[in-house]
Scaffold this motif. Structure first.
Motif, mmCIF file in Angstrom:
data_model
loop_
_atom_site.group_PDB
_atom_site.id
_atom_site.type_symbol
_atom_site.label_atom_id
_atom_site.label_comp_id
_atom_site.label_asym_id
_atom_site.label_seq_id
_atom_site.Cartn_x
_atom_site.Cartn_y
_atom_site.Cartn_z
ATOM 1 N N GLY A 105 -79.041 -12.833 11.081
ATOM 2 C CA GLY A 105 -78.335 -14.090 10.602
ATOM 3 C C GLY A 105 -79.337 -14.780 10.022
ATOM 4 O O GLY A 105 -79.220 -16.277 10.002
ATOM 5 N N LEU A 106 -80.608 -14.407 9.658
ATOM 6 C CA LEU A 106 -81.616 -15.138 8.871
ATOM 7 C C LEU A 106 -81.821 -14.919 7.430
ATOM 8 O O LEU A 106 -81.713 -14.077 6.936
ATOM 9 N N SER A 107 -81.856 -16.415 6.840
ATOM 10 C CA SER A 107 -81.919 -16.270 5.403
ATOM 11 C C SER A 107 -83.214 -16.706 5.217
ATOM 12 O O SER A 107 -83.998 -17.665 5.345
ATOM 13 N N PRO A 108 -84.068 -15.655 4.374
ATOM 14 C CA PRO A 108 -85.511 -15.527 3.794
ATOM 15 C C PRO A 108 -85.459 -16.874 2.801
ATOM 16 O O PRO A 108 -84.354 -16.883 2.016
ATOM 17 N N VAL A 109 -86.829 -17.727 2.823
ATOM 18 C CA VAL A 109 -86.528 -18.701 1.584
ATOM 19 C C VAL A 109 -87.545 -18.096 0.744
ATOM 20 O O VAL A 109 -87.561 -18.419 -0.408
ATOM 21 N N SER A 110 -88.361 -17.087 1.094
ATOM 22 C CA SER A 110 -89.138 -16.444 0.125
ATOM 23 C C SER A 110 -89.464 -14.949 0.319
ATOM 24 O O SER A 110 -89.538 -14.808 1.932
ATOM 25 N N THR A 111 -89.497 -14.090 -0.414
ATOM 26 C CA THR A 111 -89.857 -12.666 -0.180
ATOM 27 C C THR A 111 -90.763 -12.262 -1.378
ATOM 28 O O THR A 111 -90.287 -12.557 -2.448
ATOM 29 N N ARG A 112 -91.591 -11.381 -0.869
ATOM 30 C CA ARG A 112 -92.354 -10.816 -2.028
ATOM 31 C C ARG A 112 -92.369 -9.100 -1.720
ATOM 32 O O ARG A 112 -92.923 -8.911 -0.285
ATOM 33 N N ARG A 113 -92.170 -8.385 -2.616
ATOM 34 C CA ARG A 113 -92.316 -6.751 -2.250
ATOM 35 C C ARG A 113 -93.381 -6.045 -3.102
ATOM 36 O O ARG A 113 -93.543 -6.493 -4.323
ATOM 37 N N THR A 114 -94.339 -5.603 -2.391
ATOM 38 C CA THR A 114 -95.606 -4.883 -3.162
ATOM 39 C C THR A 114 -95.668 -3.265 -2.622
ATOM 40 O O THR A 114 -95.012 -3.055 -1.498
ATOM 41 N N PHE A 115 -96.649 -2.694 -3.243
ATOM 42 C CA PHE A 115 -96.951 -1.430 -2.914
ATOM 43 C C PHE A 115 -95.796 -0.397 -2.934
ATOM 44 O O PHE A 115 -95.218 -0.071 -1.679
ATOM 45 N N LEU A 116 -95.348 -0.183 -4.040
ATOM 46 C CA LEU A 116 -94.085 0.634 -4.149
ATOM 47 C C LEU A 116 -93.160 0.083 -3.535
ATOM 48 O O LEU A 116 -91.810 0.923 -3.046
ATOM 49 N N GLY A 117 -92.779 -0.916 -3.203
ATOM 50 C CA GLY A 117 -91.567 -1.576 -2.577
ATOM 51 C C GLY A 117 -91.574 -1.227 -0.936
ATOM 52 O O GLY A 117 -90.644 -1.655 -0.363
ATOM 53 N N ILE A 118 -92.980 -0.999 -0.412
ATOM 54 C CA ILE A 118 -92.801 -0.618 0.786
ATOM 55 C C ILE A 118 -93.185 -2.090 1.478
ATOM 56 O O ILE A 118 -92.638 -2.211 2.974
ATOM 57 N N PHE A 119 -94.173 -2.849 1.187
ATOM 58 C CA PHE A 119 -94.707 -3.958 2.129
ATOM 59 C C PHE A 119 -93.818 -5.321 1.479
ATOM 60 O O PHE A 119 -93.374 -5.392 0.358
ATOM 61 N N HIS A 120 -93.474 -6.115 2.491
ATOM 62 C CA HIS A 120 -92.385 -7.049 2.204
ATOM 63 C C HIS A 120 -93.432 -8.611 2.690
ATOM 64 O O HIS A 120 -93.862 -8.385 4.090
ATOM 65 N N GLU A 121 -93.526 -9.453 2.268
ATOM 66 C CA GLU A 121 -94.022 -10.717 2.837
ATOM 67 C C GLU A 121 -92.762 -11.389 2.817
ATOM 68 O O GLU A 121 -91.945 -11.832 1.826
ATOM 69 N N ILE A 122 -92.362 -12.004 3.989
ATOM 70 C CA ILE A 122 -91.152 -12.817 4.128
ATOM 71 C C ILE A 122 -91.288 -14.101 4.969
ATOM 72 O O ILE A 122 -92.350 -14.394 5.831
#
Ligand SMILES: C[S@@+](CC[C@H](N)C(=O)[O-])C[C@H]1O[C@@H](n2cnc3c(N)ncnc32)[C@H](O)[C@@H]1O
Length: 205
Positions: free
Chosen positions: A185-202
């Motif tokens: 039930g958590l809505s991210p306010v920002s996300t960034r995906r890197t390294f073949l879509g493996i890593f997420h900054e949320i």
């Protein structure tokens, strides 16, 4: 579904591997995790809770004004984290605590940070629920996670090797962090995906 491990089994795995983990960490930093840690952890402010701090790889990136509390379930990992904090002259309130049942009152922290952990918690949705409970209403949850790639070939490999990989440190590398957030039930306010879509900054609120 592959093999699941209990918190007790995971604690044991990390206790047994804490010294080796320092080497694995250097590999992670080499492939670019350092940059993600600096960017994400640098956003923390005020009273901060780091959930499953491991050996304290994030400590150097906190702004100096942060008052840091750090929890983990593994005493051996925490010993490394304590040494790291001492070396850097950081004051950290360390507590052995299960991420899925945090021993803090509701809305205690301005920022909750957790990195590379949703892959390992036996019940990541419960842990996200706890992060949500202890963060202030206007506070922030900052995560760096890894999961199933959005490259089909890499994702296939992760699926095939998921069980074998999880045997080492209980890390389920084909979980999907964004889906877990939605289920909690958590809505991210920002996300960034890197390294073949493996890593997420949320970042979530
Ligand atoms: C992959 S390591 C990540 C460590 C650190 N956050 C980092 O970014 O390097 C996962 C950590 O989660 C901890 N852990 C696993 N399950 C836990 C739980 N239920 N409660 C608290 N810590 C847990 C482990 O002991 C380990 O230190």
């Amino acid at each position: 579904m592959g093999t699941e491990y209990t918190t007790r089994e995971i604690k044991q795995k990390y206790d047994d591997s804490a010294s080796k983990y320092a080497f694995m960490e250097r590999v992670q930093e080499f492939i670019g995790l350092k940059r993600l840690r600096r960017r994400q952890v640098g956003k923390a402010s005020g009273a901060v809770l780091e959930v499953a701090c491991g050996t304290g790889a994030n400590f150097q990136y906190y702004p100096t004004e942060c008052e840091l509390t750090a929890v983990d379930v593994s005493p051996e990992m925490m010993t490394h984290a304590k040494q790291r904090a001492e070396k850097r002259g950081l004051e950290v309130d360390f507590q052995l605590n299960d991420a899925e049942a945090l021993a803090f009152p509701d809305e205690q922290f301005d920022t909750v940070v957790s990195t590379l952990t949703l892959c390992t918690f036996p019940n990541p949705i419960a842990a996200l629920g706890e992060m949500q409970r202890v963060v202030k209403t206007d506070g922030r949850i900052l995560l760096i996670e890894h999961g199933r790639s959005n490259n089909r070939l890499v994702a296939w490999f992760q699926d095939v090797r998921a069980d074998a990989h999880a045997q080492q440190l209980g890390c389920h590398w084909n979980r999907e962090p964004l889906k877990l957030l939605a289920q909690a039930g958590l809505s991210p306010v920002s996300t960034r995906r890197t390294f073949l879509g493996i890593f997420h900054e949320i970042e979530a609120q």
